[in-house]
Enzyme design. Structure first.
Site, PDB file in Angstrom:
ATOM      1  N   GLY A 184       0.810  -1.208   0.000  1.00  0.00           N
ATOM      2  CA  GLY A 184       0.000   0.000   0.000  1.00  0.00           C
ATOM      3  C   GLY A 184       0.848   1.264   0.000  1.00  0.00           C
ATOM      4  O   GLY A 184       0.526   2.247  -0.681  1.00  0.00           O
TER       5      GLY A 184
ATOM      6  N   GLU B  15      -5.906  -2.597  -2.386  1.00  0.00           N
ATOM      7  CA  GLU B  15      -6.803  -1.621  -1.780  1.00  0.00           C
ATOM      8  C   GLU B  15      -7.916  -1.249  -2.757  1.00  0.00           C
ATOM      9  O   GLU B  15      -7.752  -1.350  -3.978  1.00  0.00           O
ATOM     10  CB  GLU B  15      -6.029  -0.353  -1.383  1.00  0.00           C
ATOM     11  CG  GLU B  15      -4.859  -0.590  -0.435  1.00  0.00           C
ATOM     12  CD  GLU B  15      -5.289  -1.060   0.942  1.00  0.00           C
ATOM     13  OE1 GLU B  15      -6.453  -0.782   1.314  1.00  0.00           O
ATOM     14  OE2 GLU B  15      -4.475  -1.690   1.636  1.00  0.00           O
TER      15      GLU B  15
END
Length: 342
Positions: free
Chosen positions: A70, A277
């Site tokens: 991420g 995500e």
């Protein structure tokens, strides 16, 4: 003028090991000529992305993303849209570290990962553009991908891959297919599927045989569409995926493409996952940006078929450089009071 490096690190990523090694990492990068500073990300939205963009526009030569997939995704999103982009380094400190795995960067030791940057081997890699966002490893959609949203971050940090397996087994009986319309270079797929994914590397969810022929820099995505939602068939396919012999299975569409368009059919919601995500809902257009970012990698260990461009491998010079960095790092480490390291 001395080169400048900005380390953007996530202080809560993984088991928070990065903070303990930060002084040594700074020493290693300073030892190869980078004036190095660090920035700890905050809970503020897009913290890493905003700092990466600021540092790039301020003229930093190198940005190091220290954290999980991420954090890497955010940093790339901060620099990918700029005309002048700094080089990128990676120090993995997350749960899966898929991208670092593909680049053969050590995932258990932040210090060893920093030495890969010091070694000086870099290549220009493809990245993906999805709408107005960027991704470096994978984009996906469909009910099979919902497991990535269902596992809490603290559970992922504690149990790693096991958390995904447990949650996946729990969700499989309720798996359903979604009507999708997918346009790619060679044609169109229209029908029901439990998942599609678009890969830029061969490392997906910690497995290196799902896209075994993926190249880091050829301008092509690997597109895979899973056409079944039958529990038994998915388990059979999973076994084939692990062995890398799923490519010609009739229940899977497996093709190379430089771009694609994903549309839901019958107004069904189709959420898109970018590098683990949530990245928005379809319809969405994906473009492969060939060799868009220059990144440091452990090129000596990457299979030759995964790199298309010519890479200079001056191994003798690089080995001497790494030895010098290790010596300097150890000397500086010994001079620091143990209490200061804590």
């Amino acid at each position: 003028m001395q080169k400048r490096c900005r380390i953007i690190y996530n202080p809560t990523s993984g088991r928070e090991a990065i903070k303990n090694d930060l002084v040594d990492i700074l020493n290693i990068l300073e030892g190869v000529g980078y004036e190095t500073s660090a920035f700890a990300t905050t809970p503020e939205e897009n913290s890493a992305r905003n700092e990466a963009k600021r540092a790039a526009q301020a003229g930093f030569d190198l940005i190091v993303a220290a954290g999980g997939d991420g954090t890497i995704n955010e940093v790339v999103n901060g620099i990918a849209g700029l005309e002048k982009r700094p080089k990128l380094g990676i120090i993995p400190a997350g749960t899966t570290n898929d991208y670092a795995r593909a680049l053969k960067i050590p995932r258990e030791s932040p210090i060893e990962a920093a030495k890969v940057i010091a070694k000086g081997q870099s290549l220009k890699v493809d990245i993906g553009m999805a709408g107005d966002k960027y991704f470096v490893n994978i984009a996906a959609g469909g009910s099979l991908t919902e497991v990535t949203y269902a596992v809490p971050s603290d559970v992922k940090s504690l149990f790693g891959y096991l958390a995904y397996f447990v949650k996946g087994a729990e969700m499989l009986p309720g798996m359903k297919k979604t009507d999708m319309h997918i346009e790619y270079d060679q044609g169109t797929f229209e029908g029901k599927a439990s998942m599609f994914f678009v890969a830029l590397t061969n490392s997906v969810g910690g497995f290196e045989k799902i896209a075994p022929d993926a190249s880091l820099d050829d301008g092509k995505f690997t597109l895979m569409v899973v056409k079944t939602s039958n529990l038994l068939e998915i388990l059979q396919l999973f076994t084939r995926l692990l062995n890398g012999d799923h490519i010609n299975d009739p229940r899977i569409l497996y093709v190379k493409t430089s771009k694609l368009v994903i549309k839901p059919v019958n107004d069904e919601r189709l959420m898109i996952n970018l590098d683990g995500e949530y990245g928005g809902d379809a319809p969405m257009t994906f473009k492969n940006l060939k060799q868009h970012i220059e990144i440091f990698a452990n090129i000596d260990d990457i299979p030759e078929n995964a790199i298309q461009q010519e890479i200079d491998k001056d191994e003798d010079t690089r080995e001497k450089l790494v030895q010098g960095v290790e010596s300097l790092s150890q000397k500086q480490h010994n001079e620091i009071d143990p209490q200061d390291r804590n």
